[in-house]
Design an enzyme around this catalytic site. Sequence first.
Site, PDB file in Angstrom:
ATOM      1  N   LEU A 105       0.802  -1.245   0.341  1.00 32.38           N
ATOM      2  CA  LEU A 105       0.376  -0.405  -0.017  1.00 32.38           C
ATOM      3  C   LEU A 105       0.964   1.451   0.168  1.00 32.38           C
ATOM      4  CD1 LEU A 105      -2.142  -1.227   2.957  1.00 32.38           C
ATOM      5  CD2 LEU A 105      -2.927  -1.081   0.669  1.00 32.38           C
ATOM      6  N   HIS A 121       1.464 -10.696  10.795  1.00 31.41           N
ATOM      7  CA  HIS A 121       2.205 -11.342   9.815  1.00 31.41           C
ATOM      8  C   HIS A 121       2.987 -12.782  10.762  1.00 31.41           C
ATOM      9  CE1 HIS A 121       6.638 -10.695   7.797  1.00 31.41           C
ATOM     10  NE2 HIS A 121       7.087 -11.605   9.346  1.00 31.41           N
ATOM     11  N   GLU A 155       7.394   1.510   6.130  1.00 28.68           N
ATOM     12  CA  GLU A 155       7.892   1.041   6.625  1.00 28.68           C
ATOM     13  C   GLU A 155       7.172  -1.175   6.665  1.00 28.68           C
ATOM     14  OE1 GLU A 155      12.672  -0.110   7.830  1.00 28.68           O
ATOM     15  OE2 GLU A 155      11.288   1.458   8.836  1.00 28.68           O
TER      16      GLU A 155
END
Length: 226
Positions: A105, A121, A155
Site C-alpha cells: 500500500l 504477519h 515500512e
Amino acid sequence: MAEGIPGGTRRVLRVAVLISGRGSNLQALIDRFVGVADSPVEIVRVISNRPDAQGLEHAKTAGLTTKVIDHKSFSDRAAFDAALDAELRAVGAQLVALAGFMRLLTEQFINDWRDRLINIHPALLPSFRGLDTHRRVLKRGAKLHGCTVHFVRHEMDTGPIIAQAALPVLSNDTPETLAARVLELEHRLYPLALTLIAEGKVEIDGDRAIVDAPGTGVLVNPQDRA
C-alpha cells in the site's frame, strides 16, 4: 484509542477485510464474529484485489458482501489505493484488517488509515520481517516462532504490536510443518486481536500498542513441546 475506533462492548466495530488468496484468516474471523450473538465486530465488506481469490467464496458462503478491485485495472498503485479508499469509506469501515492481502500500500493510504489498519504477519516481529519466514527461521536455528498482529506503518512489517502467539520450533520441523502450525496460531490470534480493539482495550502510545488485558496479548500453544 485511535480516532474512529469505538470503545466499549456495546458498540460494534465495523471492519473491512482485505484478501488476495485462500482466505483462511478471513474464515477464522467469520467463525468468530459472523452470526454470533453480541459480536463486538461486524465485517462490513470483504475486498480482494484478485477476482479469483478463494476467500471470496468463504465470504459469500457466510453471507458477507464482497467487492473485487482488480489492481490490474489501474495504471499505478496510487490509483488503486484511491479506489480502495473510496470503497472503504463508502461502507463506513472503521478498521481495515489485512488477511493475506498481497499488495504493498502507498504511504498516502497508510497515513490516511493510520491506527485503523492492521495486519497479521507469520513471525514474531520485529524479527523475520518480509517473506519466506518459516524457511528463514529454520535456517537461523531459532527456537521460537509464531505470528504477530500489528498496526501498519509505511515500512513493511513494522508498527505497534497488538498481540503475538508463539510456539517452539521442533527438531524435525520443515518449512511446511512449521507453516501449518503457525497458521493454526494465526487463526486464534487474529480474532483475539480484533476483539481487544473492538472492546476498546488497545491504545497507541508512540510506537507501542498498550493492551489493557493482561495475559491476553500473547498466546503460547501448550500442546507443542520442543
